[in-house]
Design an enzyme around this catalytic site. Structure first.
Site, PDB file in Angstrom:
ATOM      1  N   ASN A 232      -1.484  -0.094   7.345  1.00  0.00           N
ATOM      2  CA  ASN A 232      -0.986  -1.429   7.725  1.00  0.00           C
ATOM      3  C   ASN A 232      -0.186  -2.092   6.597  1.00  0.00           C
ATOM      4  OD1 ASN A 232      -3.084  -2.090   6.053  1.00  0.00           O
ATOM      5  ND2 ASN A 232      -4.351  -3.050   7.610  1.00  0.00           N
TER       6      ASN A 232
ATOM      7  N   LYS B 262       0.838  -1.205   0.000  1.00  0.00           N
ATOM      8  CA  LYS B 262       0.000   0.000   0.000  1.00  0.00           C
ATOM      9  C   LYS B 262       0.879   1.265   0.000  1.00  0.00           C
ATOM     10  CE  LYS B 262      -3.863  -2.165   2.511  1.00  0.00           C
ATOM     11  NZ  LYS B 262      -4.597  -2.152   3.800  1.00  0.00           N
TER      12      LYS B 262
ATOM     13  N   TYR C 172     -12.995  -2.303  -2.733  1.00  0.00           N
ATOM     14  CA  TYR C 172     -13.447  -2.202  -1.341  1.00  0.00           C
ATOM     15  C   TYR C 172     -14.973  -2.102  -1.254  1.00  0.00           C
ATOM     16  CZ  TYR C 172      -8.617  -1.547   0.332  1.00  0.00           C
ATOM     17  OH  TYR C 172      -7.292  -1.720   0.653  1.00  0.00           O
TER      18      TYR C 172
ATOM     19  N   GLU D  23     -10.039 -10.182  -7.644  1.00  0.00           N
ATOM     20  CA  GLU D  23      -8.994  -9.151  -7.529  1.00  0.00           C
ATOM     21  C   GLU D  23      -7.961  -9.292  -8.653  1.00  0.00           C
ATOM     22  OE1 GLU D  23      -9.102  -8.336  -2.688  1.00  0.00           O
ATOM     23  OE2 GLU D  23      -7.422  -9.452  -3.531  1.00  0.00           O
TER      24      GLU D  23
ATOM     25  N   HIS E 242      -1.923  -5.302   1.508  1.00  0.00           N
ATOM     26  CA  HIS E 242      -3.215  -5.972   1.309  1.00  0.00           C
ATOM     27  C   HIS E 242      -2.942  -7.394   0.830  1.00  0.00           C
ATOM     28  CE1 HIS E 242      -7.207  -6.890  -0.397  1.00  0.00           C
ATOM     29  NE2 HIS E 242      -6.498  -7.479  -1.350  1.00  0.00           N
TER      30      HIS E 242
HETATM   31  P1  CMP Z   1      -7.240  -4.471   4.863  1.00  0.00           P
HETATM   32  O1  CMP Z   1      -7.797  -5.318   5.960  1.00  0.00           O
HETATM   33  O2  CMP Z   1      -6.178  -4.977   3.989  1.00  0.00           O
HETATM   34  O3  CMP Z   1      -8.460  -3.938   3.956  1.00  0.00           O
HETATM   35  C1  CMP Z   1      -9.343  -2.963   4.437  1.00  0.00           C
HETATM   36  C2  CMP Z   1      -8.528  -1.793   4.900  1.00  0.00           C
HETATM   37  O4  CMP Z   1      -9.252  -0.744   5.471  1.00  0.00           O
HETATM   38  C3  CMP Z   1      -7.609  -2.265   6.036  1.00  0.00           C
HETATM   39  O5  CMP Z   1      -6.650  -3.134   5.544  1.00  0.00           O
HETATM   40  C4  CMP Z   1      -7.111  -0.952   6.543  1.00  0.00           C
HETATM   41  O6  CMP Z   1      -6.123  -0.357   5.712  1.00  0.00           O
HETATM   42  C5  CMP Z   1      -8.407  -0.138   6.448  1.00  0.00           C
HETATM   43  N1  CMP Z   1      -9.152  -0.177   7.725  1.00  0.00           N
HETATM   44  C6  CMP Z   1      -9.750  -1.220   8.314  1.00  0.00           C
HETATM   45  N2  CMP Z   1     -10.346  -0.867   9.460  1.00  0.00           N
HETATM   46  C7  CMP Z   1     -10.124   0.462   9.580  1.00  0.00           C
HETATM   47  C8  CMP Z   1     -10.496   1.432  10.559  1.00  0.00           C
HETATM   48  N3  CMP Z   1     -11.227   1.097  11.629  1.00  0.00           N
HETATM   49  N4  CMP Z   1     -10.097   2.692  10.362  1.00  0.00           N
HETATM   50  C9  CMP Z   1      -9.384   3.027   9.277  1.00  0.00           C
HETATM   51  N5  CMP Z   1      -8.996   2.154   8.305  1.00  0.00           N
HETATM   52  C10 CMP Z   1      -9.360   0.889   8.465  1.00  0.00           C
END
Ligand code: CMP
Length: 154
Positions: A112, A9, A49, A126, A115
């Protein structure tokens, strides 16, 4: 064999972990069949998403994913979706297990780093969204005979 889509990311690109991510999956024995840098737009993110579209963080998530390019990869291997998810760690990175990518390199729930496809079925959609067929490479990884037993390659 199964495939998983991985995105490094925007925060992962900024923090210089592209090589680390590739290194970990290569050492595990996975096969890279596609890789590119891409700037994501609303059209692809709305589909990518779609399951998060009603979440309060959806707007922020899209802005973040558009802020800088991502590196998209397609990895192949036996049961690769589950394997990659384990190596990535849980969404809340500061709580992710040490030894996982998020556990070792990240602190945030949104930032984080990476993905990874959630299921084999999602991985297929995807793959279609992210890669043209000309961007996916069929090649023989000769060390697979040392990575898997014969029955696992069938
Ligand atoms: P991922 O689980 O890969 O895909 C969905 C993404 O949304 C997740 O990683 C985070 O980058 C983002 N995400 C998930 N939960 C939250 C949250 N509570 N607040 C902000 N971003 C979020």
């Amino acid at each position: 064999m199964e495939r998983s889509v991985v995105l490094v990311k925007p925060d992962g690109v900024q923090r210089g972990v592209i090589g680390e991510v590739i290194h970990r999956f290569e050492r595990k024995g996975l096969k890279l069949v596609g890789i590119k840098m891409i700037s994501l737009d609303d059209a692809i993110l709305d589909e990518w998403y779609a399951h998060h579209k009603d979440k309060p963080f959806f707007g922020g998530l899209k802005s973040y994913m558009k802020s800088y390019p991502v590196v998209a990869m397609l990895w192949e291997g036996k049961d690769v979706v589950v394997t990659v998810r384990k190596m990535v760690g849980i969404t809340l990175a500061r709580d992710a297990e040490p030894g996982t990518i998020r556990g070792d390199f990240a602190m945030s729930q949104q930032y984080n780093l990476i993905h990874a496809s959630e299921s084999a079925e999602i991985a297929k959609s995807e793959e279609k969204l992210m890669f043209a067929s000309t961007e996916i490479f069929t090649w023989q990884k000769t060390d697979h005979v040392h990575t898997y037993i014969k029955e696992e390659l069938e």
